[in-house]
Design an enzyme around this catalytic site. Structure first.
Site, PDB file in Angstrom:
ATOM      1  N   VAL A  16       0.831  -1.209   0.000  1.00 10.80           N
ATOM      2  CA  VAL A  16       0.000   0.000   0.000  1.00 10.80           C
ATOM      3  C   VAL A  16       0.867   1.261   0.000  1.00 10.80           C
ATOM      4  O   VAL A  16       0.575   2.234  -0.702  1.00 10.80           O
ATOM      5  CB  VAL A  16      -0.980   0.000   1.199  1.00 10.80           C
ATOM      6  CG1 VAL A  16      -1.832   1.268   1.197  1.00 10.80           C
ATOM      7  CG2 VAL A  16      -1.876  -1.234   1.140  1.00 10.80           C
ATOM      8  N   ARG A  40      11.349  -0.627   8.117  1.00  7.13           N
ATOM      9  CA  ARG A  40      11.977  -1.516   9.096  1.00  7.13           C
ATOM     10  C   ARG A  40      13.403  -1.857   8.678  1.00  7.13           C
ATOM     11  O   ARG A  40      14.306  -1.888   9.503  1.00  7.13           O
ATOM     12  CB  ARG A  40      11.131  -2.781   9.231  1.00  7.13           C
ATOM     13  CG  ARG A  40      11.547  -3.685  10.370  1.00  7.13           C
ATOM     14  CD  ARG A  40      10.726  -4.960  10.410  1.00  7.13           C
ATOM     15  NE  ARG A  40       9.331  -4.694  10.699  1.00  7.13           N
ATOM     16  CZ  ARG A  40       8.313  -5.285  10.095  1.00  7.13           C
ATOM     17  NH1 ARG A  40       8.544  -6.171   9.144  1.00  7.13           N
ATOM     18  NH2 ARG A  40       7.079  -5.018  10.426  1.00  7.13           N
ATOM     19  N   LYS A  97      -6.063  -1.648  10.473  1.00  8.00           N
ATOM     20  CA  LYS A  97      -7.390  -1.930  11.037  1.00  8.00           C
ATOM     21  C   LYS A  97      -7.316  -2.681  12.366  1.00  8.00           C
ATOM     22  O   LYS A  97      -8.162  -2.505  13.224  1.00  8.00           O
ATOM     23  CB  LYS A  97      -8.266  -2.672  10.024  1.00  8.00           C
ATOM     24  CG  LYS A  97      -7.922  -4.104   9.702  1.00  8.00           C
ATOM     25  CD  LYS A  97      -6.843  -4.279   8.682  1.00  8.00           C
ATOM     26  CE  LYS A  97      -7.179  -3.801   7.305  1.00  8.00           C
ATOM     27  NZ  LYS A  97      -6.121  -4.088   6.312  1.00  8.00           N
ATOM     28  N   ILE A 128     -13.447   1.288  -1.406  1.00  7.00           N
ATOM     29  CA  ILE A 128     -14.857   1.643  -1.191  1.00  7.00           C
ATOM     30  C   ILE A 128     -14.950   2.636  -0.019  1.00  7.00           C
ATOM     31  O   ILE A 128     -14.531   2.314   1.092  1.00  7.00           O
ATOM     32  CB  ILE A 128     -15.714   0.400  -0.849  1.00  7.00           C
ATOM     33  CG1 ILE A 128     -15.485  -0.716  -1.872  1.00  7.00           C
ATOM     34  CG2 ILE A 128     -17.181   0.764  -0.785  1.00  7.00           C
ATOM     35  CD1 ILE A 128     -16.205  -2.009  -1.528  1.00  7.00           C
ATOM     36  N   GLY A 179      -0.183 -13.293  -4.181  1.00  4.14           N
ATOM     37  CA  GLY A 179      -0.010 -12.230  -3.193  1.00  4.14           C
ATOM     38  C   GLY A 179      -1.296 -11.767  -2.533  1.00  4.14           C
ATOM     39  O   GLY A 179      -1.292 -10.773  -1.801  1.00  4.14           O
ATOM     40  N   GLU A 182      -1.357 -14.299   2.687  1.00  3.20           N
ATOM     41  CA  GLU A 182      -0.022 -14.425   3.264  1.00  3.20           C
ATOM     42  C   GLU A 182       0.359 -15.900   3.388  1.00  3.20           C
ATOM     43  O   GLU A 182      -0.481 -16.792   3.272  1.00  3.20           O
ATOM     44  CB  GLU A 182       0.003 -13.781   4.651  1.00  3.20           C
ATOM     45  CG  GLU A 182      -0.370 -12.306   4.673  1.00  3.20           C
ATOM     46  CD  GLU A 182       0.645 -11.430   3.961  1.00  3.20           C
ATOM     47  OE1 GLU A 182       1.840 -11.808   3.923  1.00  3.20           O
ATOM     48  OE2 GLU A 182       0.246 -10.386   3.418  1.00  3.20           O
ATOM     49  N   ASP A 193      -9.411 -10.305   9.933  1.00  2.00           N
ATOM     50  CA  ASP A 193      -9.357  -9.063   9.160  1.00  2.00           C
ATOM     51  C   ASP A 193     -10.762  -8.468   8.989  1.00  2.00           C
ATOM     52  O   ASP A 193     -10.971  -7.267   9.194  1.00  2.00           O
ATOM     53  CB  ASP A 193      -8.722  -9.342   7.789  1.00  2.00           C
ATOM     54  CG  ASP A 193      -8.645  -8.104   6.914  1.00  2.00           C
ATOM     55  OD1 ASP A 193      -7.796  -7.247   7.175  1.00  2.00           O
ATOM     56  OD2 ASP A 193      -9.455  -7.999   5.967  1.00  2.00           O
ATOM     57  N   LYS A 197     -12.377  -4.784  10.620  1.00  2.00           N
ATOM     58  CA  LYS A 197     -13.076  -3.810   9.771  1.00  2.00           C
ATOM     59  C   LYS A 197     -14.514  -3.598  10.246  1.00  2.00           C
ATOM     60  O   LYS A 197     -15.017  -2.474  10.240  1.00  2.00           O
ATOM     61  CB  LYS A 197     -13.051  -4.294   8.314  1.00  2.00           C
ATOM     62  CG  LYS A 197     -11.655  -4.296   7.703  1.00  2.00           C
ATOM     63  CD  LYS A 197     -11.628  -5.009   6.365  1.00  2.00           C
ATOM     64  CE  LYS A 197     -10.231  -5.003   5.766  1.00  2.00           C
ATOM     65  NZ  LYS A 197     -10.141  -5.796   4.524  1.00  2.00           N
ATOM     66  N   GLY A 295      -5.051  -4.574  -2.698  1.00  2.00           N
ATOM     67  CA  GLY A 295      -4.122  -4.182  -3.746  1.00  2.00           C
ATOM     68  C   GLY A 295      -3.532  -2.797  -3.498  1.00  2.00           C
ATOM     69  O   GLY A 295      -4.161  -1.943  -2.875  1.00  2.00           O
TER      70      GLY A 295
END
Length: 396
Positions: A16, A40, A97, A128, A179, A182, A193, A197, A295
């Protein structure tokens, strides 16, 4: 901020972060520039011209930097970065998140105390603009539910299974190769996840915060070929759905779990890494939002939207939190489920209030019946450990 140039201190240069960098370069913005990037591993080769550091102080002590963007995957580090920025009076955009799902109440308080903005639309559904819409358009008591597919990785896997007849194992392997998932895919396929959210969305939709451990969360990792065959026979598909709904007596239910979705539902046709959100309310019924949920470029574009909103002094107002009668979270709710199990001990975990269908053979056993959220929540850890699969099975 209005009329000023934003000199950004960026934390994180993964998918990102790189997406945001490329989007900004492509549009050639005069008002927004990434001044320095904290990573990092400073020695990792990167094919971009930019000023990198591995020391957060170099960003926070730079007098030219007047804006922080946090796009790292470490929730604890993200918490420290965002809190420090707010305490310094620096506006922040965050994409983490998990951090927000655990600390959003403190972050709301810090924004008010230091009169500074924290925006995170990109954290919820990629491209979105769900949060901004809930804040601005649905800022009244008409809203009754928000539900949908909030995780692109699990949806990609399920799309391959139902559209291309892939096995679960092959679909997961492909998602990892591309991708979308993970090497340890638990965050996506076990529902965490989506849960994080959902918590963020609920704060803006209904004004209340519910901690992650209080919400029934169950993913698709236990799904097998028998479950897929059952869905196909019923002409339905499994989708991993996050759901918050206001029910009778101003009570609120929340959960993340697979659902057997029929063809007449909007989210039945949400494919691959896309997300789809159905917002329902009194008088306007259902409204559907659809877009890429993952993405670098889609999410980077959403981060840019948050950044440019700050140019115009935009802040979340959290209007719903000021309602005199906030809904009360409850687990006291029953619904129909499909429950595939291995032996009698598994069946004893779930207290069915009604049984509508019961099938038993040497290799395949399932029950369709009505259970309570409270019961499922109390045994959710055990459900994950055993060879069991459970999915909501609405009648329509």
């Amino acid at each position: 901020m209005n009329g000023k140039k934003l000199n950004i201190g960026l934390f994180g240069f993964g998918t990102v972060g790189r997406g945001l960098f490329d989007v900004l370069k492509r549009i050639g913005s005069k008002n927004v520039e990434i001044k320095r990037i904290c990573v990092r591993n400073i020695n990792k080769p990167r094919s971009v011209e930019a000023e990198f550091t591995d020391n957060p102080d170099e960003i926070f002590n730079d007098p030219d930097i007047n804006f922080i963007v946090e796009l790292i995957d470490d929730a604890d580090a993200a918490y420290s970065i965002v809190k420090r920025a707010l305490q310094m009076g620096l506006p922040v955009v965050s994409g983490n998140k998990k951090m927000l799902a655990h600390h959003i109440e403190e972050m709301i308080e810090l924004q008010a105390r230091y009169n500074v903005a924290l925006l995170y639309d990109a954290s919820a559904c990629g491209s979105i603009p769900v949060i901004r819409n809930l804040e601005e358009y649905y800022d009244n008591d008409l809203l009754t539910s928000v539900k949908g597919i909030l995780n692109g990785s699990s949806n990609f896997i399920l799309s391959k299974i139902f559209n291309e007849k892939m096995s679960y194992a092959d679909a997961l392997k492909l998602a990892q190769e591309l991708g979308f998932a993970e090497s340890n895919p638990s965050l996506d396929i076990d529902g965490w996840d989506s849960l994080f959210k959902l918590i963020i969305v609920t704060v803006h939709a209904f004004g209340i915060y519910v901690a992650p451990e209080k919400i029934f969360t169950y993913g698709i990792s236990n799904m097998n070929d028998d479950d897929i065959r059952f869905a196909n026979e019923k002409e339905r598909r499994f989708k991993l759905v996050a759901h918050v709904e206001k029910i009778a007596d101003n009570k609120l239910i929340m959960c993340v779990m697979p659902q057997l979705i029929s063809r007449n539902k909007y989210i039945y046709s949400v494919e691959d890494e896309f997300n789809g959100v159905v917002i329902k309310g009194l008088f306007y019924d259902k409204q559907f939002m659809f877009g890429r949920g993952a993405g670098g470029y889609p999410t980077g574009s959403a981060v840019l939207s948050d950044i440019t909103a700050c140019l115009y002094d935009y802040k979340y107002e959290y209007k719903k939190r000021n309602d005199s009668q906030l809904p009360e979270y409850t687990l006291d709710h029953t619904f129909r489920v499909y429950f595939r199990y291995e032996d009698v001990a598994d069946l004893e975990l779930v207290k069915f209030e009604e049984v509508y269908e019961n099938y038993t053979s040497a290799d395949y056993k399932y029950v369709v019946g009505r259970v309570s959220l409270a019961n499922l929540h109390s045994v959710q850890d055990e459900l994950r450990k055993r060879n069991i699969f459970i999915a909501a099975y609405p009648r329509d």
